[in-house]
Design a protein around this motif. Sequence first.
Motif, short mmCIF file in Angstrom:
data_model
loop_
_atom_site.label_atom_id
_atom_site.label_comp_id
_atom_site.label_asym_id
_atom_site.label_seq_id
_atom_site.Cartn_x
_atom_site.Cartn_y
_atom_site.Cartn_z
N GLU A 1 16.94 7.73 11.08
CA GLU A 1 15.73 6.99 11.41
C GLU A 1 14.92 6.63 10.16
O GLU A 1 15.09 7.22 9.09
N ARG A 2 14.04 5.67 10.35
CA ARG A 2 13.02 5.31 9.37
C ARG A 2 11.65 5.36 10.05
O ARG A 2 11.54 5.12 11.25
N ASP A 3 10.63 5.66 9.30
CA ASP A 3 9.26 5.62 9.82
C ASP A 3 8.55 4.43 9.18
O ASP A 3 8.45 4.35 7.95
N CYS A 4 8.08 3.51 10.00
CA CYS A 4 7.39 2.31 9.52
C CYS A 4 5.99 2.24 10.12
O CYS A 4 5.50 1.17 10.48
N SER A 5 5.35 3.40 10.24
CA SER A 5 4.07 3.47 10.96
C SER A 5 2.89 2.94 10.15
O SER A 5 1.88 2.54 10.75
N LEU A 6 2.97 2.97 8.82
CA LEU A 6 1.83 2.51 8.03
C LEU A 6 1.83 0.98 8.03
O LEU A 6 2.59 0.34 7.31
N GLN A 7 0.96 0.42 8.87
CA GLN A 7 0.94 -1.02 9.09
C GLN A 7 -0.47 -1.57 9.02
O GLN A 7 -1.44 -0.86 9.25
#
Length: 631
Positions: free
Chosen positions: A226-232
């Motif tokens: 998985e990757r975490d792309c929460s900082l948006q």
Amino acid sequence: MIRSLLIPNRGEIACRIIRTARAMGIRTVAVYSDADANALHVRQADEAVHIGPSPARESYLVGDKIIAAAKATGAEAIHPGYGFLSENAAFAQAVMDAGLIWVGPNPSSITAMGLKDAAKKLMADAGVPVTPGYLGEDQSPDRLRSEADAIGYPVLIKAVAGGGGKGMRRVDRTEDFADALLSCQREAASSFGDDRVLIEKYILSPRHIEVQVFGDTHGNIVHLFERDCSLQRRHQKVIEEAPAPGMDEATREAICAAAVRAARAVDYVGAGTIEFIADASDGLRADRIWFMEMNTRLQVEHPVTEEITGVDLVEWQFRVASGEPLPKRQDELSINGWAIEARLYAEDPAKGFLPSPGRVDRLLFDYRARVESGVEEGDRVTSFYDPMIAKVICHGSSREEARAQLLHWLDSSFVGPLHTNKGFLHACLTLDAFAKGQVDTGLIERAGDALTAAPEPSPLALAAAGDRFRRDWLDEGDWDQRAFHEGMFGFRLNAQPRLSVDLFAEGKGYEVTATQQKRSTGLCSDRERDGTIVVTEHGHSHFFTLTPPVAAGAGGASDGSILSPMPGRIVSVDVAEGQAVAKGQKLLVLEAMKMEQALTAPFDGMVADLKAVAGAQVAEGVTLVRVEKAG
């Protein structure tokens, strides 16, 4: 194996594909618009073909021109990268019908996952958990609002054919729904040619978790974790990392297994990403993670997966498209360390992230990190496309090590004279919540102006500016005498040789002292062609000049004249001449570099001179409308 390849894309992703192709002995063909005639991807490819004017809709989005270019150059295959036509099923089919190899999934898979409403129904049937929402055919405003009311606010309006953060609006009250729906539909129609939307429950503590999947033509499908792309920011990814902070093995196994089921449901071939939304109010839990959508292409953030797995995903794409089985089985894949990626853009966070197109006169990158860029010194960042300058990827044995490396890169690298988001990225990485891995998609919004405000230069930065000025502008052997004779600086007899000079930065003046003795401040400094001294501190670049800034003229907002802040297209005009307006009221919307920007009234008054016309292209600095002050 594929022997020749055409890449119908531009920028860093085209350069990224060329690098792997070259290593595998594959001949590459680039395509370019008028604006990209001298672009880096054109210079790096073995051959290049001009395909039209600068606007993407007249060049990079014209499938017939791209296929004709492939035929004319003898290319065997087409790798679309991401964006543009990468998820266009009709184009993929046209490539295959032309006898070319499509380096991507089957058109049927793209179609199945391309429309969010149909994809969610398909995933629910496959046993993949989906978020509560409305996916119906009735698109009337009344029906959509009633469904939103039934789901309960806040809700998210999403374009059915959307992606990349486009065509999405959060709505917190039923009173705001109509305006948000209209804005979302307009953006969706402009970006995707389809104004249909769906409604989803908005998760209050959301984490954006995605899983990289890969399939081949032999029925094999694996995940690469998985990757975490929460900082948006406004649904646009800012910083991505792999693996996801706080992910335990049981939850990882559940989410990755769901991703593989999703890929199998559409007989997926090639690289794809299954995106999930997680309610992180009680940590990451398998029963609080839901399917959002599938991206049937290579992702912008794919390098973080490559860094932790040691896999070249583009090489895998070439091998699978050539009919080979996947190079590795699931049990041969593992996570090694941590990787974090930041997206460096030509934009000014202090001015609402306004794009900053122009020529890159100076580019100093610390290449101890992995840097993916489509720009070199002397190139231009054009207003016609996404303003990305580079992606920076740092890998370490731990998350903290990768974070520290990325902070160091931001402090030791420089791009000028364009404004960049480097200081903003630095501020995000140093947020206490981010450092602890406590990230959700609302973190940047909650942090507010603290992340975007232009900080004042510290005494250390002032010292670095003074020392750089002395070193670059004055003769090392006789600098005191020269300074005295030119009458530029203070001069003292019977004292340590020193310079005292007024420099200006961010509209303010500072008395800067420079000594003859060399000092090391530990800050990155540089001098641009016009003599401006640039000092980088905490990722933010301070621009020092010898002369004070020129006062704003009559064209500034102080007299009510609203100027075009950048070249672009007027999307809508929301007022009429003679209309009374209130401070902050939207006057018109300008679109440039794939972004919409609303221009608002600077004070209460009346629209006195309206020059803006919807649909018109405008240059930077053009007066669009003037507001006369009330009273």
